[in-house]
Design a protein around this motif. Structure first.
Motif, short mmCIF file in Angstrom:
data_model
loop_
_atom_site.label_atom_id
_atom_site.label_comp_id
_atom_site.label_asym_id
_atom_site.label_seq_id
_atom_site.Cartn_x
_atom_site.Cartn_y
_atom_site.Cartn_z
N PRO A 163 -37.89 91.13 8.64
CA PRO A 163 -37.75 89.75 8.17
C PRO A 163 -39.06 89.18 7.63
O PRO A 163 -40.13 89.39 8.21
CB PRO A 163 -37.30 88.99 9.42
CG PRO A 163 -36.65 90.02 10.27
CD PRO A 163 -37.42 91.29 10.04
N VAL A 164 -38.96 88.46 6.53
CA VAL A 164 -40.11 87.74 5.95
C VAL A 164 -40.08 86.32 6.52
O VAL A 164 -39.19 85.53 6.22
CB VAL A 164 -40.04 87.72 4.42
CG1 VAL A 164 -41.14 86.81 3.86
CG2 VAL A 164 -40.18 89.13 3.86
N THR A 165 -41.03 86.02 7.38
CA THR A 165 -41.03 84.74 8.10
C THR A 165 -41.96 83.71 7.49
O THR A 165 -41.92 82.55 7.88
CB THR A 165 -41.42 84.98 9.56
OG1 THR A 165 -42.71 85.61 9.61
CG2 THR A 165 -40.40 85.88 10.25
N ARG A 166 -42.82 84.12 6.58
CA ARG A 166 -43.70 83.18 5.85
C ARG A 166 -43.93 83.73 4.46
O ARG A 166 -44.13 84.92 4.27
CB ARG A 166 -45.05 83.04 6.56
CG ARG A 166 -46.04 82.12 5.81
CD ARG A 166 -47.43 82.14 6.44
NE ARG A 166 -48.05 83.46 6.32
CZ ARG A 166 -48.75 83.86 5.24
NH1 ARG A 166 -48.91 83.06 4.19
NH2 ARG A 166 -49.29 85.07 5.22
N GLY A 167 -43.91 82.82 3.46
CA GLY A 167 -44.17 83.23 2.09
C GLY A 167 -42.99 83.96 1.47
O GLY A 167 -41.86 83.92 1.97
N THR A 168 -43.27 84.63 0.36
CA THR A 168 -42.22 85.32 -0.40
C THR A 168 -42.70 86.71 -0.78
O THR A 168 -43.84 86.90 -1.19
CB THR A 168 -41.88 84.54 -1.69
OG1 THR A 168 -41.48 83.21 -1.36
CG2 THR A 168 -40.77 85.23 -2.46
N ARG A 169 -41.82 87.66 -0.60
CA ARG A 169 -42.09 89.06 -0.95
C ARG A 169 -41.28 89.43 -2.19
O ARG A 169 -40.06 89.46 -2.16
CB ARG A 169 -41.73 89.98 0.22
CG ARG A 169 -41.85 91.49 -0.04
CD ARG A 169 -41.11 92.19 1.07
NE ARG A 169 -41.27 93.62 1.15
CZ ARG A 169 -40.46 94.52 0.56
NH1 ARG A 169 -39.46 94.10 -0.21
NH2 ARG A 169 -40.65 95.81 0.74
N TYR A 170 -41.97 89.72 -3.28
CA TYR A 170 -41.34 90.19 -4.51
C TYR A 170 -41.59 91.69 -4.66
O TYR A 170 -42.70 92.17 -4.40
CB TYR A 170 -41.91 89.49 -5.74
CG TYR A 170 -41.61 88.01 -5.84
CD1 TYR A 170 -40.42 87.56 -6.39
CD2 TYR A 170 -42.55 87.07 -5.42
CE1 TYR A 170 -40.15 86.20 -6.50
CE2 TYR A 170 -42.29 85.71 -5.53
CZ TYR A 170 -41.09 85.28 -6.07
OH TYR A 170 -40.82 83.93 -6.18
N ALA A 171 -40.57 92.41 -5.10
CA ALA A 171 -40.74 93.85 -5.30
C ALA A 171 -39.73 94.36 -6.32
O ALA A 171 -38.69 93.73 -6.57
CB ALA A 171 -40.59 94.61 -3.99
N ALA A 172 -40.05 95.50 -6.92
CA ALA A 172 -39.10 96.26 -7.72
C ALA A 172 -38.72 97.50 -6.93
O ALA A 172 -39.52 98.02 -6.15
CB ALA A 172 -39.71 96.65 -9.06
N PHE A 173 -37.50 97.97 -7.13
CA PHE A 173 -37.06 99.19 -6.46
C PHE A 173 -36.16 99.97 -7.41
O PHE A 173 -35.48 99.39 -8.25
CB PHE A 173 -36.36 98.88 -5.13
CG PHE A 173 -35.10 98.05 -5.27
CD1 PHE A 173 -33.85 98.65 -5.20
CD2 PHE A 173 -35.17 96.68 -5.47
CE1 PHE A 173 -32.70 97.90 -5.33
CE2 PHE A 173 -34.02 95.92 -5.61
CZ PHE A 173 -32.78 96.53 -5.54
N PHE A 174 -36.18 101.28 -7.27
CA PHE A 174 -35.39 102.11 -8.18
C PHE A 174 -35.29 103.52 -7.61
O PHE A 174 -35.93 103.85 -6.60
CB PHE A 174 -36.02 102.15 -9.58
CG PHE A 174 -37.43 102.64 -9.61
CD1 PHE A 174 -37.70 103.99 -9.83
CD2 PHE A 174 -38.50 101.79 -9.40
CE1 PHE A 174 -39.00 104.46 -9.85
CE2 PHE A 174 -39.80 102.25 -9.42
CZ PHE A 174 -40.05 103.58 -9.65
N TRP A 175 -34.49 104.34 -8.28
CA TRP A 175 -34.25 105.70 -7.81
C TRP A 175 -34.49 106.71 -8.92
O TRP A 175 -34.28 106.42 -10.10
CB TRP A 175 -32.83 105.85 -7.29
CG TRP A 175 -32.57 104.99 -6.10
CD1 TRP A 175 -32.79 105.29 -4.79
CD2 TRP A 175 -32.04 103.66 -6.10
NE1 TRP A 175 -32.45 104.24 -3.99
CE2 TRP A 175 -31.98 103.22 -4.76
CE3 TRP A 175 -31.61 102.79 -7.11
CZ2 TRP A 175 -31.50 101.97 -4.41
CZ3 TRP A 175 -31.15 101.54 -6.76
CH2 TRP A 175 -31.10 101.15 -5.41
N THR A 176 -34.92 107.89 -8.51
CA THR A 176 -35.21 108.97 -9.45
C THR A 176 -34.38 110.20 -9.09
O THR A 176 -34.36 110.60 -7.91
CB THR A 176 -36.70 109.34 -9.40
OG1 THR A 176 -37.48 108.20 -9.76
CG2 THR A 176 -37.01 110.49 -10.35
N GLN A 177 -33.72 110.76 -10.08
CA GLN A 177 -33.11 112.08 -9.91
C GLN A 177 -34.15 113.11 -10.32
O GLN A 177 -34.63 113.11 -11.44
CB GLN A 177 -31.85 112.23 -10.75
CG GLN A 177 -31.20 113.61 -10.59
CD GLN A 177 -29.85 113.71 -11.25
OE1 GLN A 177 -29.18 112.72 -11.48
NE2 GLN A 177 -29.44 114.93 -11.57
#
Length: 226
Positions: A163-177
């Motif tokens: 859990p993010v309890t303070r602030g904001t977490r931005y991220a990119a996610f993806f998958w590779t074959q």
């Protein structure tokens, strides 16, 4: 195999990306989750066709194509266009394993999720919590990287985001074959490639370089899928 790819994006590029992400219109992340994952997913996500997702996703794909460490570690055949998530206000993502197959948008092709990747756009000091916890044969690893850094890990891994309890977490996610489906084989090829590069740097005329390079490529011929 976990591979940390530092500084995939420079600080000025991260700031530009963050400005776009902060101004974007976010939706409930459960809309893109499978039945089991939707029960434990509490975050926000950009729609797949969002202009910001497309713009930043194209930048990431271009950068990956010129990043030797990513190429050596994942041996990419296909990379799914990146997606983007946002965690805040206690948002988290419970333990889950990613889907094995994803459709490639706009095509009839499918991508097998051999390798999962997360690219961080928030610095660790900007939020509390939000660790990516990965459990696999290597044990449990807790990952919280600098903005612009990326982690690649086996798509078969059980993982969660705390859990993010303070602030904001931005991220990119993806998958590779990958060209090489099995993680243990990718690890052997990566270790061999790394050793060849080190030997070539220290002893560029060493007689074993041609032999070792031949072994690498012959293993690729034996193990790769196209």
């Amino acid at each position: 195999m976990l591979v940390h790819i530092p500084a995939l994006f420079a600080p000025d590029e991260v700031r530009e990306a963050r400005a776009l992400l902060e101004a974007a219109d976010w939706h409930d992340g459960r809309a893109t989750a499978g039945h089991r994952a939707a029960l434990v997913k509490r975050n926000l996500q950009l729609p797949l066709d969002h202009d910001v997702a497309r713009q930043l996703g194209a930048r990431i794909l271009d950068r990956l194509g010129t990043t030797p460490l990513f190429i050596a570690a994942t041996l990419p055949l296909r990379v799914l266009p990146p997606r983007f998530n946002r965690y805040e206000g206690g948002g988290d993502y419970g333990a889950h394993v990613d889907s094995a197959i994803f459709p490639l948008p706009g095509t009839a092709e499918r991508v097998r999720s051999d390798v999962s990747s997360t690219l961080f756009f928030s610095d660790p000091q900007d939020y509390d919590g939000g660790e990516l916890v990965i459990s696999d044969t290597f044990g449990e690893r807790r990952v919280k990287l600098a903005a612009g850094d990326m982690i690649a890990y086996p798509g078969t891994s059980l993982h969660h985001v705390t859990p993010v309890t303070r602030g904001t977490r931005y991220a990119a996610f993806f998958w590779t074959q990958s060209l090489v489906r099995a993680d243990e084989r990718r690890r052997l090829l990566f270790d061999l490639d790394t050793a060849i590069q080190a030997l070539g740097s220290d002893h560029p005329d060493h007689a074993s370089l041609d032999t070792l390079t031949g072994v690498y490529h012959n293993l690729m011929r034996q193990w790769s899928e196209t």
